[in-house]
Design an enzyme around this catalytic site. Structure first.
Site, PDB file in Angstrom:
ATOM      1  N   GLY A 118       0.793  -1.221   0.000  1.00 52.58           N
ATOM      2  CA  GLY A 118       0.000   0.000   0.000  1.00 52.58           C
ATOM      3  C   GLY A 118       0.821   1.263   0.000  1.00 52.58           C
ATOM      4  O   GLY A 118       0.338   2.324  -0.379  1.00 52.58           O
ATOM      5  N   GLU A 119       2.082   1.172   0.420  1.00 53.36           N
ATOM      6  CA  GLU A 119       2.921   2.368   0.502  1.00 53.36           C
ATOM      7  C   GLU A 119       3.424   2.737  -0.895  1.00 53.36           C
ATOM      8  O   GLU A 119       3.896   1.901  -1.652  1.00 53.36           O
ATOM      9  CB  GLU A 119       4.105   2.098   1.432  1.00 53.36           C
ATOM     10  CG  GLU A 119       4.970   3.325   1.667  1.00 53.36           C
ATOM     11  CD  GLU A 119       6.133   3.033   2.596  1.00 53.36           C
ATOM     12  OE1 GLU A 119       7.122   3.771   2.551  1.00 53.36           O
ATOM     13  OE2 GLU A 119       6.028   2.052   3.365  1.00 53.36           O
ATOM     14  N   ALA A 120       3.327   4.039  -1.182  1.00 46.75           N
ATOM     15  CA  ALA A 120       3.664   4.512  -2.524  1.00 46.75           C
ATOM     16  C   ALA A 120       5.112   4.232  -2.888  1.00 46.75           C
ATOM     17  O   ALA A 120       5.426   3.836  -4.013  1.00 46.75           O
ATOM     18  CB  ALA A 120       3.370   6.009  -2.636  1.00 46.75           C
TER      19      ALA A 120
END
Length: 1280
Positions: A216-218
């Site tokens: 989920g982390e960019a």
């Protein structure tokens, strides 16, 4: 209550309510009467404003609530939870690994029972590691490596993650996205294990994402997709122009998949939207619409799923896909669609349906309520009430100083901005923001009040709370922040930026106070126009000072300004800087808009004619630093804006501003070069491109020198991270090398020297094409006119580049195959592929290097010419064995032969085009730009190279011989001698290897060299006809009796003397050239007569004959030669050796025929005896013409014709003496004929023999030989 009431009220009722509240807030119209007391009127107004503020606030809260419900449903739906649980059941801690992945090495000596127990223990330990991985991936990997269940290399860990069952795919994605060194290597190995060769891009992404969930982390997503793009381009190098294209398209495909298969997204992306969103991603070019359309259909028709999701119901998957695939944050990272004024989450059909429901229900009962859950309906409410709200808030805030009323108005503005910004209502949003910005009174600081300071605080709150939706409105907010900072500096008494940004600093120090602090205001000595504008005020939109210089600032205005500066202390630096620090939390679309607005504000500051400032420029550097770690996709869009900004400011006419901008760009570049760049990416090059553009377009010496120093510092400090940026580095140095300023050239070459000497392997670490850029840069340095050492060193570095290219130092040490394996490349063998494949990339690397050196050989500087010649031919000689025959042919045609055009390209026809004026004669060159030494080196290098690689380049023999004959044809003696010696050496080294056709080509070239120059020379000689010499008579008798001193210098004017001088020189050189050709032909025949065929002997005979004929024709131009002789006498020059030329040409011809006659050479087309007799006849005739017209018989006469015999002049006697040896050889040749042959040919030359008997001779040898001939040959025939 207000929220529910607003939701259940008709739009027309809202309009009535808001308009009523507006009228109450504005108070009774002017001139009307009211029963309300002033206190009651104020209370009514205040309550009306409160109601309006509450209405817009309730709209915003309801909107936020409805949107949060949508997000909650998307993130925590029961369907997604159930799927997750099922996945955990299948692949969680109780998951099983397949046996073929679990068994350890087994010793054959163990019993079956022991083996089974060992396998069971191994499987338990492995399962423990899998369970630990599913909780904490890093700990699980460490456990498995330490317990030796998997290997410790990144490749083995990657294989474990890819093939082992029971692993949580979400944890796999999280682990692959980590940035620590080992995890990063594992991710690279994981991606490299895929073989995308021949796989379509859409299918490649689908295949790639089946084994794990994207985190989920960019930043994690960015690292994974960046590596995927690189791997795909390596497996399919012809798919895209660079990995950047694949990287952007990968994001686009993921966004399309989410958009197409998520039920929460009602406004689906069309094919046209998808194609439009991907315009210009291929290095500024568009991918084909057919390709993008097919990719769109592929994704829309077939959803990208993970293997574990295949069993989930289709409807549940569609609703929860975004969370399952780990893409719930992607839409917030990058907004692919442009913000448009349209309903959020609903289409037009839904809106019309809601409106029809409202109308139909309004007729039934007033007690009926309609609950609306779609946020789109709020848009229509705002559209009917935003105008009255804006008017109510603006008028109240402008007219009232009541703290409560102004506070309510500012709250209303804040909520209105929030609603309109989130709803995408650009016009309404900008109207509210602009109004608040104007009410700050920062443009008119002398009139500020507390409510204006509150407005400033409101602006800051809007920026922090609604920054993701402000878009173009950022410009108004950032303008306010700029003005706040300006006023704060004035309050602190800090000097203005103009003190160091003005073009004439020294003059400003004399005319203006050194500081512009509060003491300046108190003393009333304010003179600066910019400061006058600040105190007196200007319009909000004013970008320049518009005050009259003669207008005075009153003490009252100064006092108000000083007090207002104290009020501004409520706004601290923390609040001001918080807006910029908060930029790193903006989404991808918002940060681009923020940067674009900040650039506009900065340019406006810097372009101020009276008070240029650098606040925006410094903040741009800060913003770039804060957001440096954003994903590459977003940062690329930011840099597109920043790049144009730095180019614009770097080319500013204000030198100080430009220097400040370049230094700011340097700070960013140094910071950005700390980031690693993978292969096939181009971003480092794009980041350094502003330096290139400014370097090429700027006319400022200071700016160019600063850029060179900046690039030098960055490269030498971060050499391992430059990667694709080398292209821009070399472009900067190339522009510096071509500069007209010596210090810039020397400064750039100093760094270039260090790069080539110490850091050459880094140049082509990721991009081999940068080798060509390096070569081009060095070639530009070779043209430097300031320092010959720079040019010579650059040439030496070019040879070093050639060595590295030949040794394989150009390419990366490893080349990855598409199957994931790596093969170590041997430099030499890699280059040797040239011999098998002429389309090899290395050919394109050799060409610019060799062609550049070839062009340098025509440099006007002798040292450069000689050095480039030596280096070029040394390179070819040292590495020529690596080249194929076809490549050698290309080298000769495009590199070698053009070198000699300056020598062989000129023919005598071009040497004298117009002789009508003296200036035209004087302008003629005596040769090419090469001196004798250079010509000698060039010819020697050519022959050495040709002889060395004769087996591969023998097809170029005609061209090589043509070059040498071009030397021989040169009107200068030095190159001509060089051509002779090298042609002799060429045939000497290759004589036994040359075929009949190759010998023929050599002789044809010699013949062409001898005959092609004759017309041009004769044209030069006939220019002597233009000289009027009255004492020169056509009578040959007079010519014989005339004195050498009959003419004086007065008979020739200066033009004629100049003309004669040139003709004399050309005649001498022409004769020397013809004699050299005879010498070459004679030497070649003597050395290689066994290899020369009869057909080629005929060519030699024709060569000798043509030169002899030309010599005789030249000697017959008696009038012209006499003029030349007289001119030489006046000029004190030696006369051209015309007689010697004729003697030598006939002597060589005669000798050659006699040798052939003695050797009994037989040829069907050659009658040697007839040729020999003809030559002897010509020799005797020439001798008799010289001795005087004393012939007693003619061929057609039977009776003698007596003639008067004149005594010979001294000149004639000398000529006869010179021709004596030739006539003796002719007589001996005739006497040497066989008896039958002599009898057959004697009728042709008997009368010549009779004339010889009657002629006067200067030597008794002629009579002796003649007597012997009559006794031995003629006598016997007569006696018969």
């Amino acid at each position: 209550m207000i929220v529910m009431w607003i939701l259940q009220t008709y739009l027309k009722d809202i309009c009535r309510i808001v308009n009523g509240l507006l009228k109450t807030a504005l108070g009774p119209p002017t001139g009307s009467t009211t029963a309300l007391s002033p206190a009651q009127d104020i209370t009514f107004r205040l309550e009306s404003v409160k109601c309006l503020a509450s209405i817009i606030k309730s709209m915003g809260e309801w909107m936020d609530h409805q949107m949060s419900l949508g997000d909650s449903y998307l993130a925590k739906s029961p369907e997604s939870c159930s799927i997750t649980e099922s996945n955990l059941t299948l692949n969680g801690e109780e998951g099983n690994a397949s046996d073929h992945e679990l068994h350890p090495d087994v010793n054959s000596e163990f019993s079956d029972a022991a083996m089974l127990e060992q396998r069971r223990a191994f499987k338990i330990e492995l399962q423990k590691g899998i369970s630990l991985f599913n909780r904490k991936p890093s700990k699980g990997i460490e456990f498995l490596i330490s317990s030796k269940k998997i290997g410790g290399s990144p490749e083995e860990v990657a294989l474990f993650l890819k093939n082992t069952g029971g692993l949580d795919q979400t944890k796999i994605g999280d682990y692959l996205g980590e940035r620590d060194e080992f995890s990063l290597k594992v991710m690279h190995a994981y991606v490299d294990s895929f073989n995308f060769n021949g796989i379509d891009f859409g299918e490649a992404i689908r295949f790639f994402l089946q084994g794990f969930r994207l985190p989920g982390e960019a930043q994690k997503i960015d690292r994974i997709m960046e590596k995927f793009a690189e791997r795909y381009c390596k497996c399919s190098p012809s798919s895209f122009s660079s990995a950047d294209t694949a990287y952007v398209l990968a994001y686009s495909v993921i966004m399309l998949n989410t958009d197409a298969h998520n039920n929460m997204v009602t406004d689906k992306m069309t094919k046209a939207d998808f194609i439009r969103n991907n315009r210009g991603i291929d290095n500024g070019k568009d991918l084909s619409e057919e390709y993008l359309g097919a990719l769109y259909d592929q994704i829309v028709q077939n959803e990208i799923k993970m293997n574990a999701d295949s069993s989930a119901p289709q409807g549940k998957q569609a609703n929860s896909f975004n969370r399952l695939l780990g893409l719930e944050g992607i839409l917030n990272l990058v907004n692919w669609k442009q913000s448009e004024e349209k309903a959020v989450g609903a289409n037009g059909l839904l809106i019309r349906h809601i409106q029809e429901q409202f109308k139909s229900q309004s007729r039934k009962s007033e007690s009926a309520y309609h609950v609306v859950t779609d946020v789109a309906i709020l848009r229509f409410m705002v559209e009917v009430c935003w105008g009255p709200m804006l008017a109510a808030f603006s008028v109240t805030l402008d007219q009232s100083d009541d703290r409560v009323a102004t506070s309510q108005c500012l709250q209303g503005f804040r909520h209105a901005v929030h609603v309109t910004a989130v709803m995408g209502m650009q016009t309404q949003r900008d109207a509210f923001v602009t109004s608040v910005a104007k009410f700050t009174y920062l443009h008119c600081a002398g009139d500020m009040k507390q409510k204006n300071v509150d407005a400033v605080k409101g602006i800051i709150s809007i920026a922090i709370e609604d920054g993701d939706h402000l878009q173009e409105a950022w410009e108004h907010i950032l303008t306010c922040l700029s003005r706040i900072e300006h006023l704060q500096l004035l309050g602190e008494g800090a000097p203005s930026d103009a003190t160091f940004l003005t073009s004439s600093n020294f003059e400003s120090e004399e005319k203006a106070p050194k500081t512009l602090g509060l003491s300046s205001f108190k003393k009333g000595t304010l003179q600066n126009l910019a400061m006058v504008a600040v105190v007196r005020g200007s319009s909000y939109d004013s970008t320049s000072v518009g005050v009259n210089a003669s207008a005075l600032v009153t003490p009252e205005q100064i006092n108000n300004f000083i007090s207002n500066l104290n009020i501004l202390d409520q706004i601290g630096n923390f609040e001001l800087n918080h807006v910029f620090a908060h930029s790193q939390r903006l989404n991808g679309e918002a940060i681009v808009a923020f940067v674009r607005a900040l650039c506009k504000v900065s340019i406006s500051e810097l372009q101020s004619p009276t008070d240029p400032r650098v606040f925006g420029l410094t903040k741009i550097v800060e913003i770039a630093h804060y957001n440096m770690n954003r994903i590459r996709l977003v940062w690329s869009r930011m840099w597109n804006v920043l790049s144009d900004f730095f180019v614009s400011v770097g080319l500013s006419e204000n030198l100080s501003v430009a220097i400040f901008a370049i230094d700011s760009l340097r700070q960013l570049a140094v910071k950005f070069l700390e980031r690693e760049e993978l292969a096939n990416y181009n971003f480092q090059n794009e980041f350094l491109r502003p330096f290139v553009i400014v370097m090429q377009k700027s006319n400022s010496t200071e700016i160019k020198e600063l850029i060179v120093r900046c690039i030098s510092q960055m490269v030498l400090s971060r050499v391992s991270n430059v990667k694709s940026g080398w292209k821009s580095v070399f472009m900067v140095f190339t522009a510096a090398a071509a500069d007209e300023r010596k210090n810039i050239v020397l400064l750039a070459f100093e760094t270039m020297e260090k790069i080539v000497r110490e850091f050459f392997p880094y140049i082509t670490e990721t991009e081999t094409t940068t080798f060509t850029d390096c070569v081009q840069c060095l070639l530009t340095f070779t043209n430097s006119r300031f320092n010959s050492d720079v040019s010579l060193n650059a040439i030496a570095f070019l040879r070093f580049c050639a060595v590295r290219l030949a040794d394989g130092g150009l390419v990366c040490n490893k080349k990855s195959n598409v199957d994931g394996s790596s093969v170590v490349v041997n430099g030499v063998s890699d280059v040797q592929a040239l011999t098998d494949n002429d389309n090899d990339d290395h050919v394109s690397f050799w060409n610019p290097l060799l062609s550049g050196l070839s062009k340098l050989t025509s440099d006007p500087r002798s040292a450069i010419r000689k050095s480039s010649l030596e280096v070029l031919f040394n390179i070819l000689k040292d590495h020529g064995h690596l080249f194929s025959c076809n490549f050698w042919n290309n080298i000769f045609c495009s590199v070698i032969f053009p070198i000699y055009n300056s020598v062989s390209g000129k023919n005598d026809m071009n040497l004298l085009v117009d002789h009508s004026s003296p200036s035209s004669v004087s302008a003629h060159s005596e040769g090419s730009t090469w001196d004798s030494e250079t010509s000698s080196v060039a010819a020697e290098c050519l022959i050495d190279l040709f002889v060395t690689f004769f087996g591969m380049v023998r097809s170029q023999l005609p061209g090589v011989v043509s070059v040498l004959t071009g030397f021989i044809r040169s009107p200068v003696q030095g190159p001509a001698s060089t051509g002779v010696s090298e042609l002799v050496r060429l045939t000497g080294d290759l004589g036994n290897k040359l075929s009949e056709e190759e010998w023929k080509s050599i002789f044809l070239c010699l013949k062409d060299a001898a005959t092609s120059t004759v017309p041009g020379y004769m044209k030069v000689l006939k220019t002597m006809n233009n000289l009027e010499v009255p004492k020169i008579s056509e009578s040959s008798t007079y010519l014989e009796r005339s004195s050498d001193h009959d003419l004086t210098n007065d008979e020739f004017d200066d033009d004629n003397l100049q003309m004669a001088t040139y003709v004399v020189s050309r005649t001498k050189n022409h004769i020397a050239m013809q004699l050299l050709i005879l010498q070459v032909a004679t030497d070649m025949y003597k050395r290689h007569q066994q290899s020369i065929s009869a057909a080629n002997i005929k060519l030699l005979i024709e060569l000798y004959s043509s030169i002899a004929f030309h010599a005789r024709q030249l000697n017959r131009e008696s009038i012209l030669l006499k003029k030349l002789q007289k001119a030489c006498s006046i000029l004190e020059l030696s006369a051209p050796p015309v007689v010697h030329f004729e003697n030598e040409s006939f002597q060589n011809h005669l000798n050659f025929l006699q040798n052939l006659h003695v050797q009994h050479v037989v040829h069907d087309e050659i009658d040697l005896e007839q040729e020999l007799v003809a030559v002897c006849e010509n020799v005797l005739d020439i001798y008799l013409n010289c001795a005087g017209p004393v012939s007693a018989f003619h061929k057609s006469d039977t009776l003698p014709v007596p003639r008067r015999k004149l005594p010979l002049s001294s000149a004639k006697k000398e000529e006869i003496a010179a021709r004596t040896s030739l006539v003796i050889s002719a007589l001996q040749g005739l006497a040497g004929l066989e008896k039958d042959s002599f009898r057959r040919y004697i009728p042709r030359f008997f009368h010549l023999l009779v004339d010889l008997v009657r002629s006067e001779h200067t030597s008794g040898e002629v009579q002796l030989v003649l007597s012997n001939m009559f006794r031995s040959s003629v006598g016997p025939i007569i006696m018969e």
